[in-house]
Scaffold this active site. Structure first.
Site, PDB file in Angstrom:
ATOM      1  N   ARG A  34     -33.310   8.622 -67.474  1.00  0.00           N
ATOM      2  CA  ARG A  34     -33.101  10.071 -67.632  1.00  0.00           C
ATOM      3  C   ARG A  34     -31.628  10.394 -67.828  1.00  0.00           C
ATOM      4  O   ARG A  34     -31.256  11.136 -68.745  1.00  0.00           O
ATOM      5  CB  ARG A  34     -33.660  10.791 -66.405  1.00  0.00           C
ATOM      6  CG  ARG A  34     -33.494  12.307 -66.398  1.00  0.00           C
ATOM      7  CD  ARG A  34     -34.231  12.873 -65.187  1.00  0.00           C
ATOM      8  NE  ARG A  34     -33.922  14.269 -64.931  1.00  0.00           N
ATOM      9  CZ  ARG A  34     -34.505  15.295 -65.539  1.00  0.00           C
ATOM     10  NH1 ARG A  34     -35.397  15.073 -66.473  1.00  0.00           N
ATOM     11  NH2 ARG A  34     -34.198  16.543 -65.229  1.00  0.00           N
ATOM     12  N   TYR A  75      -7.695   3.665 -75.269  1.00  0.00           N
ATOM     13  CA  TYR A  75      -6.778   2.692 -74.678  1.00  0.00           C
ATOM     14  C   TYR A  75      -6.846   1.354 -75.414  1.00  0.00           C
ATOM     15  O   TYR A  75      -5.822   0.775 -75.778  1.00  0.00           O
ATOM     16  CB  TYR A  75      -7.118   2.504 -73.201  1.00  0.00           C
ATOM     17  CG  TYR A  75      -6.244   1.470 -72.506  1.00  0.00           C
ATOM     18  CD1 TYR A  75      -4.987   1.807 -71.991  1.00  0.00           C
ATOM     19  CD2 TYR A  75      -6.675   0.150 -72.373  1.00  0.00           C
ATOM     20  CE1 TYR A  75      -4.195   0.860 -71.366  1.00  0.00           C
ATOM     21  CE2 TYR A  75      -5.881  -0.812 -71.751  1.00  0.00           C
ATOM     22  CZ  TYR A  75      -4.644  -0.438 -71.251  1.00  0.00           C
ATOM     23  OH  TYR A  75      -3.862  -1.381 -70.645  1.00  0.00           O
TER      24      TYR A  75
END
Length: 292
Positions: A240, A285
């Site tokens: 979910r 990054y």
């Protein structure tokens, strides 16, 4: 109250707050108003005690501390608006002491991990066919396990590719399902009669022909996650949460996600965005740092 809420929403939209924040604030106050209406309390007659009772109600409902803190911010902002609008003289004081609980972020499966789990299911038995359909529908709809196990044959529309989901408050919502889930369901339902000798109305049944239980679903999920080599901590809400995050990552509107999952999604919305932003920072990054 409707007129006040309408003016409040207009006030929020004129401010610098994002659309998602406006939606969250309005939803929080709408639910607060429902609490008042159910107890026949007039909004303009509320005070510190009323708000404290509401917070206690939220605690009893199992709301997380994170959610309660967000709701308190919404309520403070709403009473601030009412004071500016000369509807009240003073903003009620809200006394709620938070504890320094460690913030828990749910584990989210990647799309590749979801594929690994589903693809490892073998279609050479009725159980395997059922399990694949179950996992496909779990990921395709983001339904809670209680909703999934309560899904009835009449709730599925194969031609239009949607399911009619009913939550624990008897509220219905239509959820579209993709081609993979439809295909798996068609294969399963063609075989289902071989184990449905008790004429169960439920879609997902065990090998005895009875309604599949929450524990049964957990055993299925746990088994295939282990076989797929998933090292993350998986529970019955993992599919979910993953469903919601994947939708948002691919540009789904927050209102659309809320409608698909139900109002409960706002409880986790800030967490979902935190996960997404964290993933984006990691990507930036790795792309940008010379020694990444």
């Amino acid at each position: 109250m409707k007129e006040i809420l309408k003016k409040y929403e207009e006030y929020l939209r004129e401010s610098s707050k994002s659309k998602n924040t406006v939606l969250a604030y309005v939803t929080d106050i709408t639910l607060y108003n429902k609490f008042l209406r159910d107890r026949k309390i007039e909004l303009l007659d509320t005070d510190e005690k009323t708000i404290t009772n509401y917070i206690n109600f939220l605690v009893q409902e199992g709301k997380s501390e994170r959610s309660i803190n967000r709701i308190i911010i919404s309520i403070r902002n709403f009473y601030g608006f009412m004071k500016k609008s000369s509807l009240i003289k003073e903003i009620p004081e809200i006394n709620y002491k938070t504890t320094n609980l460690t913030k828990r972020i749910p584990e989210i499966l990647t799309v590749e991990e979801i594929d690994r789990i589903i693809n490892i299911v073998e279609n050479d038995s009725i159980k395997g066919i059922r399990d694949k359909a179950l996992l496909e529908v779990m990921y395709a709809t983001g339904m809670k396990v209680s909703e999934l196990t309560s899904l009835k044959l009449q709730d599925i529309n194969m031609e239009l590719s949607y399911v009619n989901c009913t939550d624990n408050r008897n509220t219905e919502r239509l959820i579209p399902i993709g081609s993979s889930a439809v295909k798996a369901l068609k294969v399963y339902l063609a075989e289902r009669d071989r184990i449905s000798y008790l004429n169960s109305p439920y879609v997902f049944i065990n090998l005895n022909g009875n309604k599949l239980t929450r524990q049964g679903v957990w055993r299925i999920v746990k088994s295939y996650c282990e076989r797929a080599g998933i090292s993350k901590t998986v529970n019955l809400n993992t599919f979910r949460h993953s469903f919601a995050v994947h939708l948002l990552q691919n540009g789904a509107n927050v209102r659309a996600v809320q409608k698909l999952l139900g109002n409960q999604v706002l409880t986790y919305m800030d967490t979902y965005y935190e996960i997404i932003n964290s993933d984006r920072l990691n990507i930036i990054y790795k792309r940008s740092h010379p020694r990444a």
